[in-house]
Scaffold this active site. Structure first.
Site, PDB file in Angstrom:
ATOM      1  N   ASN A 169      -8.897  -6.924   3.831  1.00 41.99           N
ATOM      2  CA  ASN A 169      -9.076  -5.494   3.993  1.00 41.99           C
ATOM      3  C   ASN A 169     -10.557  -5.138   3.996  1.00 41.99           C
ATOM      4  O   ASN A 169     -11.247  -5.381   3.008  1.00 41.99           O
ATOM      5  CB  ASN A 169      -8.381  -4.742   2.852  1.00 41.99           C
ATOM      6  N   GLU A 170     -11.041  -4.584   5.090  1.00 45.62           N
ATOM      7  CA  GLU A 170     -12.398  -4.022   5.188  1.00 45.62           C
ATOM      8  C   GLU A 170     -13.525  -5.019   4.877  1.00 45.62           C
ATOM      9  O   GLU A 170     -14.035  -5.078   3.758  1.00 45.62           O
ATOM     10  CB  GLU A 170     -12.555  -2.785   4.280  1.00 45.62           C
ATOM     11  N   GLU A 205      -4.991   2.866   7.077  1.00 40.35           N
ATOM     12  CA  GLU A 205      -5.330   3.790   5.982  1.00 40.35           C
ATOM     13  C   GLU A 205      -5.854   5.076   6.571  1.00 40.35           C
ATOM     14  O   GLU A 205      -6.641   5.049   7.521  1.00 40.35           O
ATOM     15  CB  GLU A 205      -6.445   3.234   5.071  1.00 40.35           C
ATOM     16  N   HIS A 225      -7.252  -7.846  -0.992  1.00 46.54           N
ATOM     17  CA  HIS A 225      -7.784  -6.489  -1.121  1.00 46.54           C
ATOM     18  C   HIS A 225      -8.745  -6.465  -2.307  1.00 46.54           C
ATOM     19  O   HIS A 225      -8.534  -5.747  -3.278  1.00 46.54           O
ATOM     20  CB  HIS A 225      -6.644  -5.477  -1.272  1.00 46.54           C
ATOM     21  N   ARG A 243       2.649  -0.903   2.861  1.00 48.30           N
ATOM     22  CA  ARG A 243       1.521  -1.816   2.855  1.00 48.30           C
ATOM     23  C   ARG A 243       1.046  -1.953   1.410  1.00 48.30           C
ATOM     24  O   ARG A 243       0.637  -0.968   0.791  1.00 48.30           O
ATOM     25  CB  ARG A 243       0.402  -1.274   3.757  1.00 48.30           C
ATOM     26  N   ASN A 285      -8.818   1.477   9.271  1.00 46.70           N
ATOM     27  CA  ASN A 285      -8.873   2.419   8.158  1.00 46.70           C
ATOM     28  C   ASN A 285      -9.885   3.498   8.518  1.00 46.70           C
ATOM     29  O   ASN A 285     -11.010   3.173   8.918  1.00 46.70           O
ATOM     30  CB  ASN A 285      -9.345   1.724   6.871  1.00 46.70           C
ATOM     31  N   GLN A 317      -5.534  -1.849  -7.809  1.00 49.22           N
ATOM     32  CA  GLN A 317      -5.545  -0.401  -7.989  1.00 49.22           C
ATOM     33  C   GLN A 317      -4.244   0.156  -8.556  1.00 49.22           C
ATOM     34  O   GLN A 317      -4.231   1.275  -9.059  1.00 49.22           O
ATOM     35  CB  GLN A 317      -5.846   0.278  -6.659  1.00 49.22           C
TER      36      GLN A 317
END
Ligand SMILES: *[C@@H]1O[C@H](CO)[C@@H](O)[C@H](O)[C@H]1NC(C)=O
Ligand SMILES: *[C@@H]1O[C@H](CO)[C@@H](O)[C@H](O)[C@H]1NC(C)=O
Ligand SMILES: *[C@@H]1O[C@H](CO)[C@@H](O)[C@H](O)[C@H]1NC(C)=O
Ligand SMILES: *[C@@H]1O[C@H](CO)[C@@H](O)[C@H](O)[C@H]1NC(C)=O
Length: 497
Positions: free
Chosen positions: A192-193, A400, A148, A102, A333, A44
């Site tokens: 992540n997630e 997050e 991620h 992070r 998050n 990102q």
């Protein structure tokens, strides 16, 4: 954005009103052990997609094949150009007095082919060494996400997270990072997630690799991700922790789902929502197996499945030994709150909600550029209390939390209100409910490529001009307000909001 990707919308989900905060708590300081930070992720923000020996990731590949996956048909090939502008990012963090940053490491920048035993890319390693060293010099702790979402394309071609062979590739990649950076990095997040890695990518087809394999895709992927996480944790614990003395965990993303009425049915719907949104991933770690509601669903799906390949796997007892007890802190998050009611045949948002037997609705509250996302700060407190109750009060880091907007929006009062409102609820969770929350991370430090929303919306404390070659960064009002909170360690009351 819902017209293009209704489901994704749902994930950037919720007004804050400081009037609801009792005066004493607003003036209360955060505890001494509480850390404030900000976050980005590699695909990102970095750009530099074909520079410095980086390999292709599945995001590069998918978006080259079909730009239509993204609302504005953009991609992350340049993004915020942090591959070149990392020094400026560190200056911004230092200016914020952030205690940690992070960020994530791009798997294909360090191991361009991705698989175990493949060659390390020294230029990629140098990039992260520079970043980490600059952060430490600025007194900002590096807080690293290992994965991620940007899987090397070579591994994607071998089935990605659906192929159990990826487990050992991930462990090898992680080991490489511990060896290279673990002398300086003391906070690690493996993945992540999991919901987004698996459901959103392999069942709904909204994130790369954009596969639509209802039921099977999400469950098979989750099985492999949990094993990859567990094996990595065990490796770190055995080989690195005694010397490096870091902490390692993962993150999950969950909304709060408020029962639509006081009925027992709606309360149960809310509970099932949390079990499918958090418990599916974390009951195996904290309790040694999926929640009963998820087990029932898997049994039911397996009874219906037509061939052996489409059977959804359960964990063997050896696998449970690998997975159990593998979180040093709970990485949460959180973005918004919705309402829940029981609906056996919910078809509004398929698979997951019908699996859980719930229908979700959009909350009342201040709205945002993301149609389902409302500013409902008390929902965060309720999730924190749920976590305390369900998992025996673990240490929690909010990894997050943030508010979307569009345009330049330098006077981003809504974002300021959002962060203050949510932080006020964190104080309540700590001081009134006894939750063990020790950190807060603002998503995001700078504006980013926001996945299927492209550059149409952003969450940055700092504006990035994506139309300038320079990717000029300008701090928003939220940057300065957050800086005041981080510096004074309390939510200030003496402002005009
Ligand atoms: C990313 O978008 C740019 C601008 O539209 C395009 O030129 C480039 O080919 C794209 N890159 C990839 C890897 O898709
Ligand atoms: C799974 O990965 C292994 C090794 O990486 C590979 O040999 C195999 O062909 C893959 N399976 C599928 C179905 O792609
Ligand atoms: C849900 O769908 C099933 C199967 O189509 C049907 O038998 C059942 O009556 C439906 N339940 C409700 C509450 O509509
Ligand atoms: C590039 O951006 C930085 C801030 O990100 C700014 O200080 C600098 O003046 C910009 N340079 C140009 C040539 O626009």
């Amino acid at each position: 954005m819902s017209s293009v990707h209704p489901f994704y919308t749902y994930f950037w989900i919720m007004l804050s009103c400081l009037c609801s905060v009792s005066a004493e708590l607003v003036n209360q300081k955060f505890p001494d052990n509480f850390m404030f930070g900000a976050v980005t992720s590699a695909y990102q923000c970095e750009g530099g997609w074909n520079e410095g020996g980086r390999g292709e990731s599945m995001w590069d590949h998918s978006l080259q094949e079909n730009p239509d996956y993204i609302q504005d048909k953009t991609n992350g090939s340049i993004a915020s150009d942090s591959y070149h502008k990392w020094r400026e990012d560190v200056r911004l963090l230092k200016g914020l007095n952030a205690q940690f940053y992070r960020f994530s490491i791009s798997w294909s920048r360090v191991l361009p082919s991705g698989y175990r035993g493949s060659k390390v890319n020294e230029e990629g390693v140098q990039y992260y060494n520079n970043l980490i060293n600059e952060l430490l010099a600025a007194n900002v702790k590096p807080f690293v996400t290992i994965y991620h979402w940007d899987l090397p394309q070579v591994l994607n071609e071998r089935g990605g997270w659906l192929n159990s062979s990826i487990v050992d590739d991930f462990v090898y990649y992680s080991k490489t990072l511990f060896e290279l950076f673990g002398d300086r990095v003391k906070h690690w997040i493996t993945v992540n997630e999991i919901f987004q890695i698996c459901q959103t990518s392999y069942a709904y087809g909204v994130f790369a690799p954009f596969m639509k394999l209802p039921y099977y895709g999400g469950y098979q992927c989750t099985h492999n991700v949990l094993l990859a996480h567990g094996k990595t944790y065990k490796l770190y614990e055995r080989q690195f922790k005694p010397k490096q003395k870091g902490e390692i965990s993962l993150t999950v993303q969950s909304f709060w789902c408020e029962p639509e009425t006081d009925s027992q049915e709606d309360k149960e719907a809310s509970e099932r929502f949390l079990e499918f949104n958090i418990g599916w991933f974390l009951h195996p770690i904290y309790k040694g197996n999926y929640p009963p509601s998820v087990i029932d669903k898997i049994n039911e799906l397996n009874q219906r499945s037509e061939n052996a390949e489409s059977m959804i796997p359960f964990f063997t007892s050896d696998e449970i030994d690998i997975i159990k007890g593998t979180m040093d802190f709970f990485g949460l998050n959180h973005y918004t709150t919705m309402t829940c009611t029981t609906d056996e045949n919910s078809t509004v948002l398929p698979y997951f909600h019908s699996d859980a037997g719930v229908r979700v609705n959009i909350m009342e509250g201040k709205d945002s550029v993301v149609d389902i996302m409302r500013d409902v700060p008390w929902g965060l407190r309720k999730v924190l209390v749920w976590i305390k109750k369900t998992y025996n009060n673990p240490t929690v880091i909010i990894t997050e939390n943030g508010w979307p907007s569009s345009g330049i929006d330098l006077e981003d009062t809504d974002r300021v209100n959002y962060h203050k409102g949510y932080l006020a609820e964190v104080l309540k969770a700590i001081y009134l409910d006894g939750c063990n929350v020790v950190g807060y991370t603002a998503w995001s430090l700078i504006d980013l490529f926001e996945w299927s929303s492209g550059y149409k919306l952003h969450f940055g404390l700092v504006y990035v001009d994506f139309n300038s070659k320079n990717r000029t960064r300008i701090p928003r009002r939220s940057y300065y307000e957050y800086k005041n909170i981080v510096t004074s360690r309390q939510i200030s009351t003496n402002n005009s909001l």
